[in-house]
Write a protein that holds these residues in place. Structure first.
Motif, PDB file in Angstrom:
ATOM      1  N   UNK A 238     -20.764 -27.453 -17.581  1.00 47.41           N
ATOM      2  CA  UNK A 238     -21.275 -27.415 -18.961  1.00 47.41           C
ATOM      3  C   UNK A 238     -22.312 -26.188 -19.105  1.00 47.41           C
ATOM      4  N   UNK A 239     -22.854 -25.819 -18.095  1.00 45.19           N
ATOM      5  CA  UNK A 239     -23.917 -25.011 -18.177  1.00 45.19           C
ATOM      6  C   UNK A 239     -23.241 -23.595 -18.780  1.00 45.19           C
ATOM      7  N   UNK A 240     -22.318 -23.239 -18.036  1.00 45.61           N
ATOM      8  CA  UNK A 240     -21.676 -21.918 -18.274  1.00 45.61           C
ATOM      9  C   UNK A 240     -21.010 -21.734 -19.450  1.00 45.61           C
ATOM     10  N   UNK A 241     -20.559 -23.152 -19.900  1.00 45.15           N
ATOM     11  CA  UNK A 241     -19.851 -23.050 -21.106  1.00 45.15           C
ATOM     12  C   UNK A 241     -21.038 -23.008 -22.559  1.00 45.15           C
ATOM     13  N   UNK A 242     -22.057 -23.737 -21.910  1.00 45.18           N
ATOM     14  CA  UNK A 242     -23.252 -23.697 -23.042  1.00 45.18           C
ATOM     15  C   UNK A 242     -23.846 -22.226 -23.189  1.00 45.18           C
ATOM     16  N   UNK A 243     -23.616 -21.346 -21.926  1.00 45.81           N
ATOM     17  CA  UNK A 243     -24.359 -20.115 -22.258  1.00 45.81           C
ATOM     18  C   UNK A 243     -23.259 -19.033 -23.172  1.00 45.81           C
ATOM     19  N   UNK A 244     -21.877 -19.466 -22.744  1.00 45.69           N
ATOM     20  CA  UNK A 244     -20.727 -18.725 -23.633  1.00 45.69           C
ATOM     21  C   UNK A 244     -20.837 -19.066 -24.940  1.00 45.69           C
ATOM     22  N   UNK A 245     -21.044 -20.467 -25.460  1.00 45.56           N
ATOM     23  CA  UNK A 245     -21.227 -20.561 -26.691  1.00 45.56           C
ATOM     24  C   UNK A 245     -22.334 -20.007 -27.291  1.00 45.56           C
ATOM     25  N   UNK A 246     -23.411 -19.954 -26.925  1.00 43.12           N
ATOM     26  CA  UNK A 246     -24.643 -19.212 -27.428  1.00 43.12           C
ATOM     27  C   UNK A 246     -24.217 -17.660 -27.703  1.00 43.12           C
ATOM     28  N   UNK A 247     -23.656 -17.319 -26.662  1.00 46.05           N
ATOM     29  CA  UNK A 247     -23.282 -15.810 -26.855  1.00 46.05           C
ATOM     30  C   UNK A 247     -22.123 -15.662 -27.781  1.00 46.05           C
TER      31      UNK A 247
END
Length: 787
Positions: A238-247
């Motif tokens: 989920x952490x990488x996905x959260x970063x991608x979502x913010x980007x």
């Protein structure tokens, strides 16, 4: 500087900054021979601020960049360097610095189609020349090793990723080169580069082998992998996905309002301002978002989301991060035009006919996170001052979102770094047991816990095995684990029996709980209350194993005939309850028996019932295996159907025996005249072992220890010599429980110098208390091979 051939310069530096190694290549490169630099501070060779270099390296496991170094003739040389922080075979930490000096500035390139195939292959690829030096690496390989091709060019794999795996790969690469046939080697060269590496010889039109291609693919599921170092792949789900979502949200609010196409490329870890201003090598980023105008139906060329983006030092993203401020470009400018034409990572700009390009750094409290690129096509006005203001505002909000998404990763990274620093990096040298270990951190957001293992050499050639499990997860659990592991080692050093050691450990947990509870009454599992521990001591002379446990799962044993069972060790209460006794048991283990110690996460990770899990573990342990590493891997493979929700520590040991020809024992009379006989017995035994050179020292120690036992102890008195590999151990037992103390004799004293003499002659010495009596022992190194 001479650059007529390719060679590698290496140097090693200890933790105090002193040069400890200097290769011929380093001498050739900088002009100093090893005698002139080894033993001196490495800072003397720097043509830069040494404090700044130390700040850059602080907390890193690897760094690559450019260092200004001083040549012997006074010149300053800017050298590309890879620095590896490693643990040596002796357990000490140091830095290995590697620099390749290559006559070929750029590797040969093929036809466009061949080049596209190589660069865009979904598999990591690297080409090594006839000297096994890297000449090419594709994007996947750069990403897997987190190093740009330019930094690796001219280096052998043993210098790119030092370690046993790369040494094995290097040997297999040599076989492929010499035999002209593909080779396969199972080696984990990095967290994103595991599984089977295929080494393919590359031949010219005449059939001569000119190079070797290394290709590999990480297995889809690798449950036997060792824990990854801090800062590398493996963050919580989920952490990488959260970063991608913010980007991606940045693209949603800026396309098409501000730009026609937008990309976000992130660094693997934030950079400080000092680091951002020193970019001289290609920059490796990871694409987090790429958004064109909504009506674009065609696939976007170039690096896709999640893939590596390698930016040359003079490219807009690298220059933006170096400057630390927004930069505006016209893609018609010759320099930018050449970049967009030649670099596959910039193909998306060319595909959308981008005319105006705006690069904005993404900055947050954690430092510089990456860069946002905004493009406008030819039919739209170039970016202006108001556009620049809006881009900075949107980028700042996106950076805050990305930074918040990375917070769990930073916490987990800190906890993992602490955990990895507290666990043993290398197993100590000892001959009583063959040992293999595995540690797998939990995959949950709660982070790693406090599981630990240890192997502790003891007196008399014995070895202690420890496995423990601290309640909870995160920094508190890891810190408590470190305290308890240190306490166990300290208590083991004074040779406490297993049950007494756990009693002292129980008292320590109670004190820690009281201290932490007064400071934070709400602290979960304060001081480690509820911690479980198993402590075992194996004696290769008697083949006896003594065990005690504090609420920990029982160990499994496999005898040489293939029988697998649990050892019946009284459970005892978990640590921190206080007032309840622990009980030790002793069992005899045949030579070649297998002991398995583990934490309960091994069974909690399984979706099936406990009986099935036990059957699986027994079958895995009892299956014949060529090595203990294979046993560990088989146990984990059989029991883990997914990444564990709790930490797992696994320690497997195979017993060895010191046979009668390596041990000599005598019972001595309790009278002063026996001292001379004891010296003669020892001297005769050393002659039989081929250790005559150690006779004088050993006779002195035997004389002093036996005299001490007769003068201050009680019968019976026993002398024992143990010859183990290159170590000679002298032991004297007596039935008195009093502990001898070393003191400094006054000038006119007739005695009082015995233990002082023993301490000066021996490498280690001490006292071991038994249920009745004590043993005073002294250990020394011997050069003879023995008979």
């Amino acid at each position: 500087m001479e650059r007529q051939s390719t060679y590698t310069a290496t140097a090693t530096i200890d933790e105090q900054g002193i040069l400890t190694g200097w290769s011929d290549g380093a001498q050739r490169l900088l002009g100093y021979d090893s005698s002139a630099v080894v033993g001196r501070p490495a800072a003397a060779l720097l043509a830069a601020d040494a404090a700044a270099v130390r700040r850059i390296l602080a907390g890193r496991q690897r760094w690559n960049g450019t260092l200004p170094l001083r040549h012997r003739d006074g010149r300053s040389l800017e050298l590309g360097v890879i620095a590896h922080h490693r643990t040596t075979r002796t357990g000490a930490a140091d830095w290995l610095l590697v620099s390749a000096v290559t006559a070929r500035a750029q590797p040969p390139r093929g036809e466009p189609l061949e080049e596209w195939t190589f660069l865009q292959s979904p598999f990591p690829l690297a080409i090594f020349d006839a000297e096994l030096r890297l000449v090419r690496a594709n994007r996947r390989m750069e990403h897997a090793l987190a190093l740009p091709e330019a930094a690796m060019r001219g280096l052998r794999v043993v210098h790119i990723v030092p370690g046993p795996a790369s040494e094995e790969t290097d040997r297999s690469m040599r076989q492929a080169l010499e035999a002209g046939r593909p080779q396969e080697v199972r080696a984990r060269l990095g967290p994103d580069l595991g599984g089977t590496a295929v080494l393919t010889p590359l031949k010219d039109a005449d059939g001569r082998v000119r190079a070797v291609c290394l290709s590999t693919q990480r297995p889809a599921q690798d449950t036997t992998a060792r824990p990854r170092p801090p800062g590398e792949a493996g963050s919580p789900v989920g952490t990488a996905a959260d970063q991608a979502r913010a980007a991606q949200e940045l693209g949603e609010v800026t396309v098409p309002r501000l730009a026609d196409v937008m990309a976000v490329d992130l660094l693997d870890s934030p950079r400080t301002d000092t680091e951002s201003g020193r970019q001289r090598a290609p920059l490796v980023l990871r694409r987090a978002a790429l958004r064109p105008v909504p009506d674009s139906a065609e696939p976007v060329p170039g690096s896709a989301v999640g893939e590596a983006v390698v930016c040359p030092p003079d490219s807009p993203p690298a220059l933006c991060l170096t400057a630390g401020r927004p930069l505006l470009y016209d893609t018609a400018d010759p320099g930018i035009s050449a970049w967009t034409e030649l670099d596959p990572c910039a193909a998306w700009l060319r595909a959308f006919e981008t005319r105006s390009l705006l690069a904005v750094p993404l900055r947050a409290q954690g430092g510089t996170l990456g860069v946002a690129l905004f493009g406008r096509h030819r039919g739209r006005e170039p970016f202006g001052p108001e556009d620049l203001r809006l881009a900075e505002e949107f980028a700042a909000k996106a950076a805050d979102g990305i930074d918040q998404a990375r917070a769990p990763t930073r916490t987990r990274t800190t906890t993992t770094a602490l955990q990895q620093g507290l666990l043993p990096h290398t197993l100590p040298e000892q001959a009583a047991l063959e040992v293999a270990t595995r540690y797998l951190p939990a995959a949950t957001r709660a982070g790693v816990g406090g599981d630990w293992f240890d192997v502790i050499p003891l007196s008399g050639a014995r070895v202690a095995l420890v496995v423990g499990d601290v309640v909870g997860h995160g920094l508190r659990a890891s810190a408590t684990m470190g305290r308890l592991r240190t306490a166990v080692r300290t208590l083991a050093d004074v040779d406490l029996p297993a049950d007494e050691l756990l009693s002292h450990l129980d008292d320590l947990v109670l004190r820690l709980a009281a201290d932490e509870g007064s400071a934070d009454p709400s602290a979960e599992a304060a001081g480690g209350i509820g911690t479980t521990c198993l402590y075992a001591v194996y004696d290769p002379v008697s083949r006896h194993c003594t065990l005690a446990r504090a609420g920990h799962p029982p160990p499994a044993v496999v005898t040489p005939d293939g029988t697998v069972r649990f050892l019946d060790v009284p459970a005892g209460p978990p640590l921190g309850l206080g007032g309840l006794p622990f009980e030790a048991v002793e069992t005899e283990l045949p030579e070649g028996s297998l002991l398995a110690l583990y934490t309960d996460g091994l069974f909690e990770a399984r979706e099936h019932d406990i009986d099935e899990a036990l059957d699986k573990m027994f079958a895995a342990l009892g299956h014949p295996a060529t090595s203990l590493d294979s046993v560990c891997d088989r146990v984990l493979t059989e029991l883990l159907s997914h990444r564990p929700d709790d930490d797992i520590a696994l320690l497997v040991a195979r017993t060895r025996v010191l046979h009668r020809d390596r041990v000599a024992a005598w019972e001595l009379e309790n009278e002063p005249t026996v001292v001379a006989r004891a010296r003669h017995l020892a001297a005769d035994q050393l002659t039989a072992w081929g250790l005559d050179e150690a006779a004088f020292t050993t006779e002195l120690m035997v004389s002093e220890l036996v005299t001490n036992a007769i003068r201050y102890g009680r019968p019976p008195i026993r002398l024992r010599l143990i010859h183990q590999d290159s170590t000679l151990i002298c032991e004297v037992y007596d039935a008195s429980g009093s502990t001898p103390h070393m003191r400094r004799a006054r000038i006119f004293d007739e005695g009082g110098r015995g233990l002082l003499l023993v301490a000066q002659l021996a490498e280690r010495w001490g006292t071991r208390h038994d249920r009745i009596g004590k043993t005073v022992w002294a250990e020394q190194s011997v050069a003879g091979t023995g008979g």
